[in-house]
Design an enzyme around this catalytic site. Structure first.
Site, PDB file in Angstrom:
ATOM      1  N   LYS A 102       0.856  -1.187   0.000  1.00 22.59           N
ATOM      2  CA  LYS A 102       0.000   0.000   0.000  1.00 22.59           C
ATOM      3  C   LYS A 102       0.888   1.232   0.000  1.00 22.59           C
ATOM      4  O   LYS A 102       1.495   1.581   1.013  1.00 22.59           O
ATOM      5  CB  LYS A 102      -0.919   0.052   1.224  1.00 22.59           C
TER       6      LYS A 102
ATOM      7  N   GLU B  27       9.834   1.489  10.471  1.00 21.22           N
ATOM      8  CA  GLU B  27      10.865   2.509  10.248  1.00 21.22           C
ATOM      9  C   GLU B  27      10.160   3.858  10.351  1.00 21.22           C
ATOM     10  O   GLU B  27       9.363   4.208   9.478  1.00 21.22           O
ATOM     11  CB  GLU B  27      11.488   2.337   8.854  1.00 21.22           C
TER      12      GLU B  27
ATOM     13  N   CYS C 214      13.543  11.251   6.500  1.00 21.89           N
ATOM     14  CA  CYS C 214      13.505  10.694   7.859  1.00 21.89           C
ATOM     15  C   CYS C 214      14.841  10.859   8.572  1.00 21.89           C
ATOM     16  O   CYS C 214      14.884  11.062   9.777  1.00 21.89           O
ATOM     17  CB  CYS C 214      13.114   9.223   7.807  1.00 21.89           C
TER      18      CYS C 214
ATOM     19  N   GLU D  68       9.742  16.459  15.026  1.00 24.25           N
ATOM     20  CA  GLU D  68      10.166  16.247  13.640  1.00 24.25           C
ATOM     21  C   GLU D  68       9.403  17.235  12.762  1.00 24.25           C
ATOM     22  O   GLU D  68       8.174  17.182  12.689  1.00 24.25           O
ATOM     23  CB  GLU D  68       9.854  14.812  13.202  1.00 24.25           C
TER      24      GLU D  68
HETATM   25  P1  NAD Z   1       2.295   8.460   7.552  1.00 29.96           P
HETATM   26  O1  NAD Z   1       2.549   7.695   8.798  1.00 29.96           O
HETATM   27  O2  NAD Z   1       1.256   9.506   7.555  1.00 29.96           O
HETATM   28  O3  NAD Z   1       1.899   7.473   6.358  1.00 29.96           O
HETATM   29  C1  NAD Z   1       2.723   6.400   5.978  1.00 29.96           C
HETATM   30  C2  NAD Z   1       1.872   5.345   5.316  1.00 29.96           C
HETATM   31  O4  NAD Z   1       0.995   4.801   6.290  1.00 29.96           O
HETATM   32  C3  NAD Z   1       0.981   5.878   4.193  1.00 29.96           C
HETATM   33  O5  NAD Z   1       0.908   4.927   3.161  1.00 29.96           O
HETATM   34  C4  NAD Z   1      -0.362   6.023   4.885  1.00 29.96           C
HETATM   35  O6  NAD Z   1      -1.467   5.955   4.022  1.00 29.96           O
HETATM   36  C5  NAD Z   1      -0.332   4.834   5.818  1.00 29.96           C
HETATM   37  N1  NAD Z   1      -1.244   4.937   6.965  1.00 29.96           N
HETATM   38  C6  NAD Z   1      -1.774   6.051   7.522  1.00 29.96           C
HETATM   39  N2  NAD Z   1      -2.587   5.717   8.555  1.00 29.96           N
HETATM   40  C7  NAD Z   1      -2.528   4.372   8.659  1.00 29.96           C
HETATM   41  C8  NAD Z   1      -3.120   3.427   9.560  1.00 29.96           C
HETATM   42  N3  NAD Z   1      -3.957   3.803  10.540  1.00 29.96           N
HETATM   43  N4  NAD Z   1      -2.824   2.126   9.393  1.00 29.96           N
HETATM   44  C9  NAD Z   1      -1.958   1.727   8.427  1.00 29.96           C
HETATM   45  N5  NAD Z   1      -1.402   2.558   7.541  1.00 29.96           N
HETATM   46  C10 NAD Z   1      -1.667   3.875   7.660  1.00 29.96           C
HETATM   47  O7  NAD Z   1       3.704   9.039   7.088  1.00 29.96           O
HETATM   48  P2  NAD Z   1       4.002   9.998   5.853  1.00 29.96           P
HETATM   49  O8  NAD Z   1       3.513  11.366   6.211  1.00 29.96           O
HETATM   50  O9  NAD Z   1       3.543   9.349   4.608  1.00 29.96           O
HETATM   51  O10 NAD Z   1       5.605   9.966   5.834  1.00 29.96           O
HETATM   52  C11 NAD Z   1       6.403  10.808   6.595  1.00 29.96           C
HETATM   53  C12 NAD Z   1       6.898  10.081   7.845  1.00 29.96           C
HETATM   54  O11 NAD Z   1       7.597   8.893   7.459  1.00 29.96           O
HETATM   55  C13 NAD Z   1       7.906  10.903   8.616  1.00 29.96           C
HETATM   56  O12 NAD Z   1       7.661  10.782   9.993  1.00 29.96           O
HETATM   57  C14 NAD Z   1       9.249  10.249   8.260  1.00 29.96           C
HETATM   58  O13 NAD Z   1      10.262  10.441   9.201  1.00 29.96           O
HETATM   59  C15 NAD Z   1       8.849   8.817   8.133  1.00 29.96           C
HETATM   60  N6  NAD Z   1       9.820   8.085   7.324  1.00 29.96           N
HETATM   61  C16 NAD Z   1      10.641   7.186   7.946  1.00 29.96           C
HETATM   62  C17 NAD Z   1      11.627   6.506   7.224  1.00 29.96           C
HETATM   63  C18 NAD Z   1      12.561   5.518   7.900  1.00 29.96           C
HETATM   64  O14 NAD Z   1      13.202   4.730   7.183  1.00 29.96           O
HETATM   65  N7  NAD Z   1      12.653   5.507   9.209  1.00 29.96           N
HETATM   66  C19 NAD Z   1      11.744   6.736   5.850  1.00 29.96           C
HETATM   67  C20 NAD Z   1      10.888   7.663   5.250  1.00 29.96           C
HETATM   68  C21 NAD Z   1       9.914   8.319   5.996  1.00 29.96           C
END
Ligand code: NAD
Length: 489
Positions: free
Chosen positions: A177, A252, A286, A384
């Site tokens: 997804k 992650e 991230c 963040e």
């Molecule tokens: P997000 O948590 O809003 O969304 C990530 C994914 O999760 C999306 O596909 C979203 O649709 C899905 N999602 C949202 N609610 C959900 C739920 N209740 N159950 C399951 N899936 C759900 O994050 P974002 O805004 O897309 O990305 C930014 C964040 O990602 C930042 O905090 C960043 O630091 C982190 N990030 C971490 C890494 C790493 O390797 N540690 C890498 C890239 C981004």
């Protein structure tokens, strides 16, 4: 490019029809529509998990030799490479990132896929022959099963490539997804996977919102492992979902990494490193080095140089080769980042640069922004921000630097700048983070696993350790020859 339309990709087929809505994606830089994704339903998730389950239990993929899987994954890598320009274009349109960084992402995706292919050939266990003359044990490594992959919007194709080829190399089948903001390249790569010869049902993609599709997928009883990348907030929900099913997960999550500059650093390199750390990928990264700690003895000069270089950063059209910072992902995110900027000013940090929307732009563009004299109690030190906003804090001793860097609920990455190996090693070993990079920034290689500690999550991505997340060890203990009975009467 015309507006692209994507349906679900389940069991090797496009799936669409009544009951599903549409998610329209507008480019964050131009505001124009660029893609329409299917707004998936929980039924789509059920279909995709069933397809992945059938492909895992009955299909050829897990039964192919490692060599056969490697050949197909290498073909996929070649196809991603051949289609790079189109994929880059999609990534820039949907994510708003500068084109030269998007190229780096796609090259990274090719490299990750090739590396994962090599691991397919190395999948192995171990043997114990030291259990006495009549016992031998084999630890065999098997694919973990049907895996759910959930990815964020900041590196759409790259993070898919940090997961999917590793899962497939191990013989797993996948339901992915992607983010509802940037689903395009996931569907394009699924199409390329079919061309490469990956059988139907092995790699399924379901687009939609997190609260429906993401939640249903990560709590689905038909899934054996969930690999999630995203925010710490969502990560907690995902871990709750998997815990209820007693299913393994790897999460992650977010970060608040530090760039620590000691007075004996190569200061030219450290200035560029500080900028790379925070402004790379619009600051939507991230492992962004969003907190800069500078040793007091060089702080005035170093901060002046960082500000001077940052004034020359080009903010604007992400398709322009000269652009350093493109558009933030959407209006809501821009508002959130601007809220952090306001909090920095209100809480008494010294705004040295930026803090405003970039002049002459129509989309979600923020100037490169730098705050000095940031105190650990301030919101911009703790949260963040996920935008081009740097917080600078000065320190005196190694002790201070380590204490300040570790003063965060996150623990993803940190950067140390010093030419003294003692300082590099002493500080690196005391930093509480999954990654430390010394005298380089936002660096990496497919062989090197990424992991977080504390609020940055757990589990490994990439590298041998990332590959092994998609596998399971089975212990086979074999007795040979006559066996002494346990019950004698
Ligand atoms: P997000 O948590 O809003 O969304 C990530 C994914 O999760 C999306 O596909 C979203 O649709 C899905 N999602 C949202 N609610 C959900 C739920 N209740 N159950 C399951 N899936 C759900 O994050 P974002 O805004 O897309 O990305 C930014 C964040 O990602 C930042 O905090 C960043 O630091 C982190 N990030 C971490 C890494 C790493 O390797 N540690 C890498 C890239 C981004």
């Amino acid at each position: 490019m015309p507006v692209r339309t994507y349906t679900q990709f389940i069991g090797g087929q496009p799936v669409d029809g009544p009951g599903r809505g549409t998610i329209e994606r507008r480019s964050p830089s131009s505001g124009l529509p660029v893609a329409r994704y299917c707004e998936g339903t929980t039924d789509d998730v059920d279909l995709a998990v069933d397809a992945a389950r059938a492909a895992f239990e009955e299909g050829p993929w897990p039964r192919l030799s490692g060599m056969e899987r490697a050949v197909i994954l290498n073909r996929l890598a070649g196809l991603i490479h051949d289609n790079r320009d189109r994929l880059v274009q999609i990534e820039v349109e949907e994510a708003g990132k500068p084109i030269r960084f998007a190229r780096g992402d796609l090259d990274g995706a090719v490299g990750l896929t090739r590396y994962a292919a090599s691991l397919a050939m190395q999948m192995s266990g171990s043997t114990y022959t030291n259990l006495g003359p009549d016992r031998t044990a084999l630890l065999t490594r098997e694919p973990i099963g049907v895996v759910a992959l959930v990815t964020p919007w900041n590196f759409p194709a790259l993070i898919v490539a940090q997961k999917m080829p590793f899962a497939l190399a191990a013989g797993c089948t996948v339901v992915l997804k992607p983010s509802e903001f940037t689903s395009g390249t996931a569907f394009e790569i699924a199409e390329l996977a079919t061309q490469a010869g990956i059988p139907a049902g092995v790699f399924n993609v379901v687009s939609g919102y997190g609260a429906t599709v993401g939640d249903h997928l990560t709590s689905h009883p038909g899934v054996d492992f969930v690999s999630f990348t995203g925010s710490t907030r969502t990560g907690r929900q995902v871990v709750g979902n998997t815990a209820r099913n007693l299913v393994k997960s790897s999460v992650e999550l977010g970060g608040k990494s530090a760039s620590i500059v000691f007075s004996d650093a190569d200061l030219d390199a450290a200035v560029d490193g500080a900028l790379t750390g925070v402004f790379f990928n619009n600051g939507e990264c991230c492992i962004s080095g969003s907190r800069l700690f500078v040793q007091s003895s060089i702080a005035d000069e170093f901060v002046a140089r960082v500000v001077d270089r940052s004034r020359r950063i080009v903010v604007g059209d992400p398709f322009d080769e000269a652009t350093d910072i493109g558009a933030l992902i959407d209006e809501r995110h821009l508002d959130r980042v601007m809220g952090f900027v306001r909090s920095g000013v209100d809480e008494g940090a010294q705004l040295l640069l930026g803090g405003r929307l970039a002049a002459g732009t129509a989309g979600h563009f923020l100037e490169a922004t730098i705050f000095d004299r940031v105190d650990p109690k301030m919101t911009i030190f703790r949260e963040e921000i996920f935008g081009p906003v740097l917080s600078i804090t000065r320190f005196d001793t190694v002790e201070d630097a380590v204490r300040l860097a570790n003063d965060t609920t996150y623990g993803l990455s940190n950067y140390v700048w010093s030419k003294n190996i003692d300082t590099v090693l002493t500080v690196s070993r005391r930093l509480k983070s999954g990654w430390v990079q010394a005298n380089t920034a936002i660096d990496g290689a497919p062989q090197l696993p990424l992991t977080g500690v504390k609020g940055s999550g757990f589990g490994y991505e990439m590298g041998q350790a990332g590959f092994e997340e998609f596998t399971q060890l089975k212990t086979l203990l074999i007795h040979t020859g006559p066996r002494v009975p346990v019950f004698r009467n």
